[in-house]
Scaffold this active site. Sequence first.
Site, PDB file in Angstrom:
ATOM      1  N   GLU A 305      24.617  55.909  10.697  1.00  0.00           N
ATOM      2  CA  GLU A 305      25.047  54.525  10.471  1.00  0.00           C
ATOM      3  C   GLU A 305      24.927  54.155   8.983  1.00  0.00           C
ATOM      4  O   GLU A 305      25.865  53.624   8.385  1.00  0.00           O
ATOM      5  CB  GLU A 305      24.178  53.578  11.313  1.00  0.00           C
ATOM      6  CG  GLU A 305      24.525  52.113  11.167  1.00  0.00           C
ATOM      7  CD  GLU A 305      25.868  51.775  11.793  1.00  0.00           C
ATOM      8  OE1 GLU A 305      25.986  51.809  13.018  1.00  0.00           O
ATOM      9  OE2 GLU A 305      26.817  51.493  11.045  1.00  0.00           O
ATOM     10  N   ASP A 309      28.122  53.333   6.590  1.00  0.00           N
ATOM     11  CA  ASP A 309      28.262  52.008   5.978  1.00  0.00           C
ATOM     12  C   ASP A 309      28.397  52.117   4.463  1.00  0.00           C
ATOM     13  O   ASP A 309      29.308  51.525   3.870  1.00  0.00           O
ATOM     14  CB  ASP A 309      27.050  51.130   6.326  1.00  0.00           C
ATOM     15  CG  ASP A 309      26.944  50.833   7.825  1.00  0.00           C
ATOM     16  OD1 ASP A 309      27.866  51.211   8.572  1.00  0.00           O
ATOM     17  OD2 ASP A 309      25.932  50.241   8.243  1.00  0.00           O
ATOM     18  N   SER A 516      31.144  49.713  13.877  1.00  0.00           N
ATOM     19  CA  SER A 516      30.285  50.072  12.747  1.00  0.00           C
ATOM     20  C   SER A 516      31.088  50.521  11.545  1.00  0.00           C
ATOM     21  O   SER A 516      30.617  50.418  10.415  1.00  0.00           O
ATOM     22  CB  SER A 516      29.405  51.258  13.125  1.00  0.00           C
ATOM     23  OG  SER A 516      28.236  50.835  13.703  1.00  0.00           O
ATOM     24  N   ASP A 558      49.290  41.358  12.366  1.00  0.00           N
ATOM     25  CA  ASP A 558      48.930  41.047  13.751  1.00  0.00           C
ATOM     26  C   ASP A 558      48.934  42.339  14.569  1.00  0.00           C
ATOM     27  O   ASP A 558      49.881  43.118  14.497  1.00  0.00           O
ATOM     28  CB  ASP A 558      49.951  40.048  14.311  1.00  0.00           C
ATOM     29  CG  ASP A 558      49.497  39.407  15.609  1.00  0.00           C
ATOM     30  OD1 ASP A 558      48.352  39.672  16.032  1.00  0.00           O
ATOM     31  OD2 ASP A 558      50.285  38.633  16.180  1.00  0.00           O
ATOM     32  N   ILE A 559      47.876  42.561  15.323  1.00  0.00           N
ATOM     33  CA  ILE A 559      47.805  43.749  16.182  1.00  0.00           C
ATOM     34  C   ILE A 559      48.100  43.290  17.612  1.00  0.00           C
ATOM     35  O   ILE A 559      47.442  42.382  18.127  1.00  0.00           O
ATOM     36  CB  ILE A 559      46.405  44.406  16.105  1.00  0.00           C
ATOM     37  CG1 ILE A 559      46.009  44.689  14.641  1.00  0.00           C
ATOM     38  CG2 ILE A 559      46.369  45.691  16.940  1.00  0.00           C
ATOM     39  CD1 ILE A 559      46.924  45.618  13.883  1.00  0.00           C
ATOM     40  N   GLY A 577      49.338  36.780  17.741  1.00  0.00           N
ATOM     41  CA  GLY A 577      48.348  35.784  17.321  1.00  0.00           C
ATOM     42  C   GLY A 577      46.943  36.285  17.606  1.00  0.00           C
ATOM     43  O   GLY A 577      46.726  37.466  17.879  1.00  0.00           O
ATOM     44  N   ASP A 579      43.572  37.318  19.324  1.00  0.00           N
ATOM     45  CA  ASP A 579      43.179  37.807  20.639  1.00  0.00           C
ATOM     46  C   ASP A 579      41.744  38.305  20.593  1.00  0.00           C
ATOM     47  O   ASP A 579      41.191  38.538  19.520  1.00  0.00           O
ATOM     48  CB  ASP A 579      44.131  38.918  21.117  1.00  0.00           C
ATOM     49  CG  ASP A 579      44.197  40.072  20.144  1.00  0.00           C
ATOM     50  OD1 ASP A 579      43.207  40.802  20.021  1.00  0.00           O
ATOM     51  OD2 ASP A 579      45.258  40.245  19.484  1.00  0.00           O
TER      52      ASP A 579
END
Length: 599
Positions: A305, A309, A516, A558-559, A577, A579
């Site tokens: 992690e 990052d 993550s 937009d996905i 839009g 979600d």
Amino acid sequence: MHTLIFGICIATILFAGHPATAYPLYDRADITVKHEWTQVPHNWELQGEAPSGHPINLRIGLKQGKLDELITTLYEVSDPFHARYGQHLTKEETEALVAPSEETFQAVHNWLAFHGVDISSIAYSPARDWLSLQLPLARVEAMLSTKYHAYQHVERRDTTIRTLSYSLPRALHDHIDVIHPTTLFGNMHDFRATSHITSSGATFDSIAASNGATVKGSAGQDIPISCNTTVTPACLQVLYRTDGYVPKAADKGNRIGIAGYLEQFVNFADLQTFFSMFRIDAVGANVTVISVDGGLNDQSTPGVEANLDTQYTEGLTFPTPNVYYTTPGTAPTINDSVTPPQRDEPYIDWLQFVLSHDDMPQTFTTSYGGDEQTFPIDFATRACNLFAQLGARGASVMFSSGDGGVGAGTCETNDGTNRTIFQPVFPATCPFVTGVGATFHIAPERGIDFSQGGFSVYFPRPAYQAAAVPPFLKNLGSTYAGLFNPAGRGVPDVSAQGEGFQVVVGGSVESVGGTSASSPTFAGIISLLNDFRISQGKPSLGFLNPLLYSVGLPAFTDITLGNNPGCGTPGFNATEGWDAITGLGTPDFVKFQEFLGKL
Ligand SMILES: *[C@@H]1O[C@H](CO)[C@@H](O)[C@H](O)[C@H]1NC(C)=O
Ligand SMILES: *[C@@H]1O[C@H](CO)[C@@H](O)[C@H](O)[C@H]1NC(C)=O
Ligand SMILES: *[C@@H]1O[C@H](CO)[C@@H](O)[C@H](O)[C@H]1NC(C)=O
Ligand SMILES: *[C@@H]1O[C@H](CO)[C@@H](O)[C@H](O)[C@H]1NC(C)=O
Ligand SMILES: *[C@@H]1O[C@H](CO)[C@@H](O)[C@H](O)[C@H]1NC(C)=O
């Protein structure tokens, strides 16, 4: 009901130059529950008695004097249509708003003195809104009319001393927000959903591996085809259009902060290996590690992690200075022979630490969280209000939205009724942070199944979501009625790639996924936008959401594909839009620059 009789009578106590106060009598009938669980929190089991001499580092969160004014100010300085936009507060201005009233100090000091506490032994946070004091367990039990026990985590096997309930005289409920440690069990985890080790030594440079084959992105840019499944900084730069942007404010104080917990350590050698493979111009650059409350950064145990990052924040923002905060512990461990010092819940430790400094990074990312219902509401509210302070001071705060779809595991409520409900993740559900969900694939990008999203039970829908969220609910109709709180804050706010990230861990490359990966990616882009603002002599972006949901809307791709199964359901769909799997969508850096240039 009878009145408590005290054996000891301390006649007077003087503080802050105020007149001596007689102690109130605390009537037992008036002692009411502050917070309780109806059952032992999920994944914890009762282990036995807690040792009565066990020292507790008790932390008391006092009611903040002008919290409403802080929140109002936060929204004003974060609203691009408001005259105060960008006029962030200083440390002193923020502290003046959260400082408790004299009345609160009096009431709490009186209560502590009544219980024989030496008032001079109390330590205060800079804003004096947190008190901390060390007391034996038995004394704490008397003060909170409760009994602590040792509980063991069924998987991790660590032990913590907590209680299922605590109580306070009714008059103190208005003066004390939260007391810790009490009912907060450590349930935080990091969000590495799917990491697998690929053969070491291979090169994963997507651009080279693509042999020149590309597909068109949503802005017409050419994206190497390998970025579809293998993500490197170069892929993200092209996909989100930060390629070609040269940071200019690295020496003007722009920085990005990465919060690390759970003994996740950044490995310096891995960072150099990563740069040599994926960001060659950054070789020799470093990350500054800051220890909070004695947090370590052991080089013999590199964290997936922590490396994910930092490799991706720095891979995107170089040469912007990167700061990694290592904060220890979620809960104390009982050691039979030597009792180790009590450790506090790390979000609040980290927040207090960062807020106690005059300067802080303008952008933060955190890839940790837990089911909202596992955080006592008083604690979650208090921590959320601390994030509001970060925003008021001009910082943008990103959190992973979680990796469980609409909810991981059995999704049962922990209120004793065992109903099934969707489980959003805190702190992403706090309205003062930006929750980041995950996508995968390119041309088109899709919401990925684990991307956690839904609606907070604790926090109502904030005004900035008033236009974006209702169309999603309307489209949903009665589907999932009763499984979520349609009046709650919707998460995530935004999304970014979250699968197939090439990360160097212990010298070899691993392919890592999870929200993550998404949060550092989105934060990296925000840090570059802060660089853009600061290099133009403008203030940092600060709390992002009011901007993202208004003038920021056109800067998102937009996905509209994908769904996030969980709790035995197919979950929510990505739609046109906003979600509850991909939020507003993924960022287009160039479009962000265009409208920010006009602000
Ligand atoms: C990306 O990978 C998926 C799964 O293998 C495949 O269905 C899709 O066609 C690929 N997209 C592109 C642009 O290559
Ligand atoms: C990065 O910083 C750490 C800690 O100060 C140090 O041990 C390491 O050598 C540094 N790496 C480089 C490449 O400067
Ligand atoms: C308890 O502490 C002692 C001394 O520090 C140590 O040797 C021992 O391993 C610890 N036991 C556990 C269970 O952590
Ligand atoms: C709910 O689940 C808990 C833990 O599994 C169990 O102890 C309790 O009896 C259940 N309550 C109901 C009402 O089913
Ligand atoms: C998601 O989309 C599918 C296909 O259009 C549809 O059958 C399903 O009802 C939708 N689910 C929700 C929760 O909207």
